[in-house]
Design a protein around this motif. Structure first.
Motif, PDB file in Angstrom:
ATOM      1  N   ARG A   1       0.825  -1.193   0.000  1.00 11.92           N
ATOM      2  CA  ARG A   1       0.000   0.000   0.000  1.00 11.92           C
ATOM      3  C   ARG A   1       0.872   1.260   0.000  1.00 11.92           C
ATOM      4  NH1 ARG A   1      -4.830   1.407   4.178  1.00 11.92           N
ATOM      5  NH2 ARG A   1      -4.500   3.638   4.189  1.00 11.92           N
ATOM      6  N   ASP A   2       0.493   2.221  -0.801  1.00 11.90           N
ATOM      7  CA  ASP A   2       1.105   3.547  -0.793  1.00 11.90           C
ATOM      8  C   ASP A   2       2.502   3.637  -1.375  1.00 11.90           C
ATOM      9  OD1 ASP A   2      -1.129   4.595   0.215  1.00 11.90           O
ATOM     10  OD2 ASP A   2      -0.338   5.058   2.205  1.00 11.90           O
ATOM     11  N   GLY A   3       3.017   2.554  -1.971  1.00 12.10           N
ATOM     12  CA  GLY A   3       4.332   2.695  -2.591  1.00 12.10           C
ATOM     13  C   GLY A   3       4.236   3.596  -3.811  1.00 12.10           C
ATOM     14  N   ASP A   4       5.281   4.403  -4.034  1.00 13.02           N
ATOM     15  CA  ASP A   4       5.305   5.269  -5.220  1.00 13.02           C
ATOM     16  C   ASP A   4       5.464   4.417  -6.475  1.00 13.02           C
ATOM     17  OD1 ASP A   4       5.120   7.409  -3.555  1.00 13.02           O
ATOM     18  OD2 ASP A   4       7.216   8.034  -3.764  1.00 13.02           O
ATOM     19  N   VAL A   5       4.749   4.789  -7.542  1.00 15.12           N
ATOM     20  CA  VAL A   5       4.864   4.070  -8.804  1.00 15.12           C
ATOM     21  C   VAL A   5       5.035   5.076  -9.939  1.00 15.12           C
ATOM     22  CG1 VAL A   5       3.888   2.250 -10.249  1.00 15.12           C
ATOM     23  CG2 VAL A   5       3.151   2.454  -7.874  1.00 15.12           C
ATOM     24  N   LEU A   6       5.880   4.719 -10.894  1.00 15.39           N
ATOM     25  CA  LEU A   6       6.076   5.561 -12.081  1.00 15.39           C
ATOM     26  C   LEU A   6       5.788   4.723 -13.325  1.00 15.39           C
ATOM     27  CD1 LEU A   6       6.995   8.270 -13.269  1.00 15.39           C
ATOM     28  CD2 LEU A   6       9.345   7.406 -13.206  1.00 15.39           C
ATOM     29  N   PHE A   7       4.844   5.196 -14.124  1.00 17.04           N
ATOM     30  CA  PHE A   7       4.451   4.485 -15.348  1.00 17.04           C
ATOM     31  C   PHE A   7       4.978   5.245 -16.567  1.00 17.04           C
ATOM     32  CE2 PHE A   7       1.128   3.662 -12.182  1.00 17.04           C
ATOM     33  CZ  PHE A   7       1.011   2.282 -12.224  1.00 17.04           C
ATOM     34  N   GLY A   8       5.451   4.476 -17.563  1.00 14.47           N
ATOM     35  CA  GLY A   8       5.868   5.067 -18.844  1.00 14.47           C
ATOM     36  C   GLY A   8       4.923   4.621 -19.943  1.00 14.47           C
ATOM     37  N   TYR A   9       4.557   5.549 -20.800  1.00 16.94           N
ATOM     38  CA  TYR A   9       3.595   5.273 -21.884  1.00 16.94           C
ATOM     39  C   TYR A   9       4.325   5.366 -23.213  1.00 16.94           C
ATOM     40  CZ  TYR A   9       0.075   6.024 -18.267  1.00 16.94           C
ATOM     41  OH  TYR A   9      -0.673   5.942 -17.125  1.00 16.94           O
ATOM     42  N   HIS A  10       4.157   4.345 -24.056  1.00 18.03           N
ATOM     43  CA  HIS A  10       4.950   4.260 -25.283  1.00 18.03           C
ATOM     44  C   HIS A  10       4.061   4.138 -26.507  1.00 18.03           C
ATOM     45  CE1 HIS A  10       7.419   2.960 -21.927  1.00 18.03           C
ATOM     46  NE2 HIS A  10       8.483   3.302 -22.636  1.00 18.03           N
ATOM     47  N   ARG A  11       4.564   4.709 -27.591  1.00 20.24           N
ATOM     48  CA  ARG A  11       3.890   4.544 -28.876  1.00 20.24           C
ATOM     49  C   ARG A  11       4.980   4.336 -29.920  1.00 20.24           C
ATOM     50  NH1 ARG A  11      -1.421   7.812 -30.767  1.00 20.24           N
ATOM     51  NH2 ARG A  11      -0.835   8.275 -32.906  1.00 20.24           N
ATOM     52  N   GLY A  12       4.814   3.277 -30.703  1.00 18.75           N
ATOM     53  CA  GLY A  12       5.849   2.939 -31.676  1.00 18.75           C
ATOM     54  C   GLY A  12       7.195   2.709 -31.009  1.00 18.75           C
ATOM     55  N   GLY A  13       7.172   2.232 -29.766  1.00 18.80           N
ATOM     56  CA  GLY A  13       8.410   1.966 -29.036  1.00 18.80           C
ATOM     57  C   GLY A  13       9.003   3.183 -28.349  1.00 18.80           C
ATOM     58  N   HIS A  14       8.491   4.369 -28.669  1.00 19.44           N
ATOM     59  CA  HIS A  14       9.030   5.593 -28.062  1.00 19.44           C
ATOM     60  C   HIS A  14       8.225   5.999 -26.829  1.00 19.44           C
ATOM     61  CE1 HIS A  14      11.838   6.558 -31.253  1.00 19.44           C
ATOM     62  NE2 HIS A  14      10.887   6.277 -32.137  1.00 19.44           N
ATOM     63  N   LEU A  15       8.930   6.517 -25.840  1.00 16.18           N
ATOM     64  CA  LEU A  15       8.261   7.071 -24.662  1.00 16.18           C
ATOM     65  C   LEU A  15       7.509   8.344 -25.054  1.00 16.18           C
ATOM     66  CD1 LEU A  15       8.175   6.667 -21.457  1.00 16.18           C
ATOM     67  CD2 LEU A  15       9.837   8.534 -21.410  1.00 16.18           C
ATOM     68  N   VAL A  16       6.183   8.387 -24.811  1.00 21.40           N
ATOM     69  CA  VAL A  16       5.413   9.605 -25.132  1.00 21.40           C
ATOM     70  C   VAL A  16       4.848  10.291 -23.894  1.00 21.40           C
ATOM     71  CG1 VAL A  16       4.808   8.964 -27.494  1.00 21.40           C
ATOM     72  CG2 VAL A  16       3.320   8.240 -25.605  1.00 21.40           C
ATOM     73  N   GLY A  17       4.886   9.591 -22.749  1.00 22.47           N
ATOM     74  CA  GLY A  17       4.366  10.220 -21.541  1.00 22.47           C
ATOM     75  C   GLY A  17       4.749   9.430 -20.298  1.00 22.47           C
ATOM     76  N   VAL A  18       4.766  10.108 -19.167  1.00 23.27           N
ATOM     77  CA  VAL A  18       4.982   9.433 -17.879  1.00 23.27           C
ATOM     78  C   VAL A  18       3.907   9.894 -16.907  1.00 23.27           C
ATOM     79  CG1 VAL A  18       7.477   9.104 -18.115  1.00 23.27           C
ATOM     80  CG2 VAL A  18       6.604  11.229 -17.116  1.00 23.27           C
ATOM     81  N   VAL A  19       3.527   8.994 -16.004  1.00 27.66           N
ATOM     82  CA  VAL A  19       2.613   9.355 -14.922  1.00 27.66           C
ATOM     83  C   VAL A  19       3.167   8.788 -13.625  1.00 27.66           C
ATOM     84  CG1 VAL A  19       0.316   9.034 -13.917  1.00 27.66           C
ATOM     85  CG2 VAL A  19       0.534   9.457 -16.373  1.00 27.66           C
ATOM     86  N   ALA A  20       3.310   9.651 -12.637  1.00 26.95           N
ATOM     87  CA  ALA A  20       3.717   9.218 -11.303  1.00 26.95           C
ATOM     88  C   ALA A  20       2.491   9.177 -10.415  1.00 26.95           C
ATOM     89  CB  ALA A  20       4.751  10.175 -10.723  1.00 26.95           C
ATOM     90  N   LEU A  21       2.438   8.160  -9.556  1.00 30.19           N
ATOM     91  CA  LEU A  21       1.353   8.032  -8.597  1.00 30.19           C
ATOM     92  C   LEU A  21       1.980   7.862  -7.232  1.00 30.19           C
ATOM     93  CD1 LEU A  21      -1.601   7.487  -7.751  1.00 30.19           C
ATOM     94  CD2 LEU A  21      -1.307   5.137  -8.535  1.00 30.19           C
ATOM     95  N   GLY A  22       1.742   8.810  -6.334  1.00 19.48           N
ATOM     96  CA  GLY A  22       2.317   8.686  -5.002  1.00 19.48           C
ATOM     97  C   GLY A  22       2.669  10.025  -4.407  1.00 19.48           C
TER      98      GLY A  22
END
Lengths: 422, 62
Positions: free
Chosen positions: A378-399
């Motif tokens: 519970r409550d651990g920080d998480v960082l998500f990376g979003y990719h399109r065509g293999g390239h990073l297009v966005g990041v979202v941090a939760l925490g």
């Protein structure tokens, strides 16, 4: 020898239609871009521009007054004329004339479309009292009054940004029954994608928010109005047949662009005011759009025009659009690179923050965990990376703050990424 | 130029750091640090920092 013509005419008027953040920033940036003529800002609300994000959080929680929300206009914009409480009713762009709701007309040389959005309302019939939206200060004050009555049961319809923030704030106020309804299976799954939305759902549930997901709303139940009708809401009827008792209903089901006043000018107003890559509207050199009403192609991505409802967009669009408009009113060609902002958003819910850079919604099909464990403690920080065509297009941090700082480390990389092609 | 940040409002979003890295920074815990009397040549970027602050906590006083 005749004097060289001034590059910018000192006479003339730019009218900014819309007196919220986008309108204020447009006025300030017109001055920064060198526009020396008159500026008139017209708006429907009686207030000077104020900052809206706290409405679903600090204002509801009773921690922020109006004075703390009001923007402080820049000194360079001190001579701007504000016509508040009188929205624009109609525009005749070819004649460069606006009709205001109070019956007056206003001529302009340049026009900034900054009329923003209003909350979408549910079409179901039924009682109206007890049903709220959150867009304006008046909305937030009315909802706060309702939420602070003892023993209220709250149903939030729509699990997007506003719905999730309002639910979190209501729980924080001590409201015991807060239920969020959404036809989609997870909260904020549209902007976030599945795995991050699952992690968000769990955090809300751990903090006391209930969810009724995968079901729409069929109608409302109510009791006794002044005329003996069903005027005050008592429950929300779901499309799966369940009835959720409710004293307070919050409708947070998206928004509608305020563009009716532009009807009849042969513009594409399908979803906001369509602009070109320089934020010009309808191919006219003297009309630009700013803020969330502008449906613009972002040269950083795939060229598909989209409206963007992030807080950063009024400032980004105003800066670009003001340069374009000022140059064109002075008779110059625009030689700016196409508008290509790096979007960013945040959302504070309970004791955590979502922080995003880039365009995660464009990479929802390929979400990777960059740091942390979304299914772990519970409550651990998480960082998500979003990719399109293999390239990073966005990041979202939760925490917490560490997570947000982790996301910020990817910002430079996102800025350098080559443009996506459609 | 005199810069004042209302630390009661600041929520450590860090947008000012991107806009004006010469004036604003974050310590290891992600708390804001800033130069209160930056050089006049930095005015444009400090104004940008004030614009992008989600809490509107940054004021340029002179």
């Amino acid at each position: 020898m005749p004097a060289a013509p001034s590059p910018v005419p000192v006479t003339g008027r730019v009218v900014v239609a819309g007196a919220s953040m986008g309108g204020l920033r447009a006025a300030e940036q017109l001055r920064a871009a060198g526009w020396t003529g008159a500026i008139t800002v017209v708006g429907d609300e009686p207030h000077m521009p104020y900052n809206r994000p706290p409405l679903s959080k600090e204002v509801l929680a009773g921690k922020a007054s109006f004075d703390s929300l009001a923007f402080t206009p820049k000194a360079a914009a001190a001579d701007v004329e504000w016509r508040l409480g009188s929205p624009v009713a109609a525009a005749r762009l070819a004649e460069r004339t606006l009709d205001l709701a109070d019956g007056s007309t206003l001529a302009f040389d340049g026009l900034v479309v900054a009329t923003g959005m209003r909350p979408r309302r549910l079409g179901c019939p039924g009682p109206t009292e007890g049903r709220h939206t959150v867009r304006t200060l008046a909305d937030a004050q009315a909802l706060r009054d309702a939420l602070t009555r003892p023993g209220v049961r709250v149903v939030v319809i729509g699990a997007g940004f506003i719905g999730c923030e309002v639910a979190a704030t209501a729980v924080g106020l001590g409201v015991r029954e807060v239920t969020v309804v959404d036809p989609l299976p997870l909260p904020m799954v549209g902007p976030l994608g599945e795995a991050p939305a699952r992690a968000l759902l769990r955090r809300h549930e751990e903090r006391g928010v209930r969810f009724a997901l995968g079901t729409g709303v069929a109608g409302f139940e109510g009791v006794g109005g002044a005329e003996g009708g069903e005027d005050r809401v008592t429950g929300v009827v779901l499309s799966d047949g369940r009835v959720l008792p409710a004293d307070v209903v919050v409708e947070s089901v998206g928004s509608v662009a305020n563009t009716e006043w532009l009807d009849g000018n042969r513009l594409d107003l399908t979803d906001g005011a369509l602009t070109d890559e320089q934020l010009r509207v309808g191919g006219l050199p003297y009309v630009v759009a700013v803020g969330d009403v502008a449906r613009f192609p972002n040269a950083r991505y795939d060229g598909v025009p989209r409206r963007v409802e992030h807080w950063s967009i009024p400032t980004d669009t105003a800066k670009h659009a003001a340069k374009v408009l000022t140059a064109q009113l002075a008779g110059f060609e625009v030689c700016l690179p196409a508008f290509a902002p790096l979007p960013t958003f945040w959302s504070d819910q309970h004791d955590f923050r979502l922080q995003s850079f880039g365009a995660p919604a464009l990479g929802k099909g390929d979400v990777r965990v960059l740091d942390g464990d979304p299914d772990g403690d519970r409550d651990g920080d998480v960082l998500f990376g979003y990719h399109r065509g293999g390239h990073l297009v966005g990041v979202v941090a939760l925490g917490g703050q560490a997570a947000a700082m982790g996301a910020a480390k990817y910002r430079a990389q996102l800025l350098k990424q080559p443009a996506l092609t459609a | 130029m005199k810069v004042v940040v209302d630390m009661n409002k600041c929520q450590d979003h860090g947008q000012c750091v991107f806009a004006s890295p010469d004036v604003f920074s974050m310590d290891d815990e992600g708390r804001l640090l800033y130069v209160s009397d930056p050089d006049e040549s930095l005015r444009d970027e400090v104004e940008e920092a004030a614009d992008v602050c989600p809490l509107q906590a940054i004021r340029i006083e002179a």
